[in-house]
Design an enzyme around this catalytic site. Structure first.
Site, PDB file in Angstrom:
ATOM      1  N   ASP A   1       0.884  -1.279   0.007  1.00 60.27           N
ATOM      2  CA  ASP A   1       0.143  -0.184  -0.076  1.00 60.27           C
ATOM      3  C   ASP A   1       0.775   1.261  -0.091  1.00 60.27           C
ATOM      4  OD1 ASP A   1      -2.158   1.455  -0.147  1.00 60.27           O
ATOM      5  OD2 ASP A   1      -2.716   1.484   1.840  1.00 60.27           O
TER       6      ASP A   1
ATOM      7  N   ASP B   1      -1.449   1.866   7.922  1.00 62.43           N
ATOM      8  CA  ASP B   1      -1.142   1.249   6.414  1.00 62.43           C
ATOM      9  C   ASP B   1      -0.954  -0.085   6.382  1.00 62.43           C
ATOM     10  OD1 ASP B   1      -1.388   4.021   5.661  1.00 62.43           O
ATOM     11  OD2 ASP B   1       0.469   4.467   6.557  1.00 62.43           O
TER      12      ASP B   1
ATOM     13  N   GLU C   1      -3.127  -2.257  -5.400  1.00 63.07           N
ATOM     14  CA  GLU C   1      -4.303  -1.622  -5.969  1.00 63.07           C
ATOM     15  C   GLU C   1      -3.952  -0.749  -7.196  1.00 63.07           C
ATOM     16  OE1 GLU C   1      -7.171  -0.356  -2.204  1.00 63.07           O
ATOM     17  OE2 GLU C   1      -5.330   0.732  -2.470  1.00 63.07           O
TER      18      GLU C   1
END
Ligand SMILES: [Zn+2]
Length: 390
Positions: free
Chosen positions: A182, A348, A266
């Site tokens: 991430d 996170d 992502e």
């Protein structure tokens, strides 16, 4: 066989600089000349001109007294310019790019030499029309044979050579590790293992310096020598920022590909959905799109899997341990405790763990991205918090 590009800096001699300057000029001239012909033909007669048409016309052009100087540079390089132009038009017609633009005298210049226009002796490269090999700073080695080279001079007056090599890349031994990645605000890249990487907000750090240089540039008179000097200074700052960012991303993507069999991220589209100004800027700083691109092509080289999550998924709000979804998770919150199971989370790291779980679900069943709400809390089924203490 894979085609792989290696880029190096090089330091041309005075003579080589002159030959290159002339070559850049001729290549630019031919590119712009071809662009004008293609545009005119298309708008006046609706006809499309191709490489072979232009190549034939270039032979005539080189015989004209006013453009006879085109013969002073490598003819292969000039033909490559026409091929690039063809490629630019194909990209345009297939919707991958805008209408080709005229190449400008300022800014980055480049020229591509096909294999017949340079000599490679296993150690050095000599370009057509040059008597000595280029003084290249070899920062790494390659094993294949170069099939073409592209030489460029950037706005900061630095020279680079990009060498395209056909190579057999051995697949890396299979790894047991899987990782979710991430992008955070304070630590730019966060792994599901708990590791965090640097804070390469190069741009913000250099922002002041850049702004100052840009203000100085704006004050200089157009066309003056001083303006040219300031322009190079601004370009140098830009170049430095870009280099540092590239370096950081390459080191990290290589390491992650080496160590992991599956990497879940992502997509940039998902990242862009988060319409927070600060976050958006941070994404731009870190170069998320470029990072994912590097992961993907390196994964292909070494036989790894990159799984991209391209649907919105509440990775930050969801408790990795029990699946509880928090109604809100403002950016200011760095740590939180799940009201359902009592687990304490680093914002996170928890998000990265969810991304890995979602990625594995995508791999397992194609598209479902929401893992089962109740994840069993087996120790072995859970990514370790910290693999390496650093
Ligand atoms: Zn929970």
């Amino acid at each position: 066989m894979t085609q792989r590009a290696y880029k190096f800096r090089f330091y041309p001699t005075e003579e080589q600089q002159q030959i290159l300057a002339k070559t850049f000029g001729c290549v630019r001239y031919v590119y712009n000349w071809g662009l004008r012909l293609k545009t005119d033909a298309y708008y006046q007669t609706g006809k499309r001109l191709y490489y072979k048409d232009l190549s034939a016309q270039m032979t005539v052009l080189k015989r004209q007294p006013e453009t006879v100087w085109l013969n002073e540079v490598s003819s292969v390089a000039l033909q490559q310019a026409l091929r690039h132009l063809d490629r630019a038009f194909i990209n345009f017609f297939e919707g991958r790019g805008g209408y080709p633009q005229f190449h400008k005298k300022h800014g980055k210049q480049s020229v591509t030499f096909a294999s017949s226009a340079f000599k490679w002796d296993g150690e050095s490269i000599t370009l057509a029309k040059m008597s000595e090999p280029l003084n290249i700073r070899w920062s790494r080695r390659f094993t294949g044979i170069p099939s073409s080279v592209t030489v460029s001079r950037d706005a900061a007056d630095r020279y680079h050579i990009s060498i395209l090599v056909d190579e057999e890349i051995p697949q890396a031994p299979t790894s047991e590790n899987q990782v979710g990645i991430d992008l955070g605000l304070t630590d730019s890249v966060i792994l599901s293992t708990g590791e965090k990487f640097g804070n390469p907000r190069f741009f913000r750090k250099d922002e002041k310096r850049l702004a100052k240089a840009q203000r100085r540039l704006a004050k200089k008179k157009k066309g003056s020598k001083n303006r040219d000097k300031e322009r190079i200074k601004v370009a140098r700052i830009h170049a430095k920022i870009a280099d540092r960012r590239q370096d950081f991303l390459h080191k990290l993507s290589t390491r992650l590909i080496n160590e992991n069999q599956v990497i879940a991220v992502e997509s940039l589209q998902v990242k862009n959905m988060i319409r927070n100004h600060h976050l958006a800027k941070s994404i731009a700083d870190v170069g998320w799109g470029e990072f994912v691109r590097q992961l993907e092509y390196k994964a292909e080289w070494y036989g790894r899997t990159v799984v991209k999550i391209d649907k919105f998924y509440p990775s930050s709000k969801r408790c990795f341990d029990c699946g509880h979804i928090m109604p809100k998770m403002p950016l200011i919150v760095r740590h939180w405790t799940c009201p359902e199971c009592g687990e304490h989370h680093d914002r996170d790291v928890n998000a990265a763990q969810n991304i890995l779980a979602a990625g594995l679900a995508v791999l397992a069943c194609g598209e479902a991205i929401r893992p089962a709400r109740k994840l069993t809390r087996q120790r072995e089924g859970r990514p370790q918090r910290s693999r390496k203490a650093n």
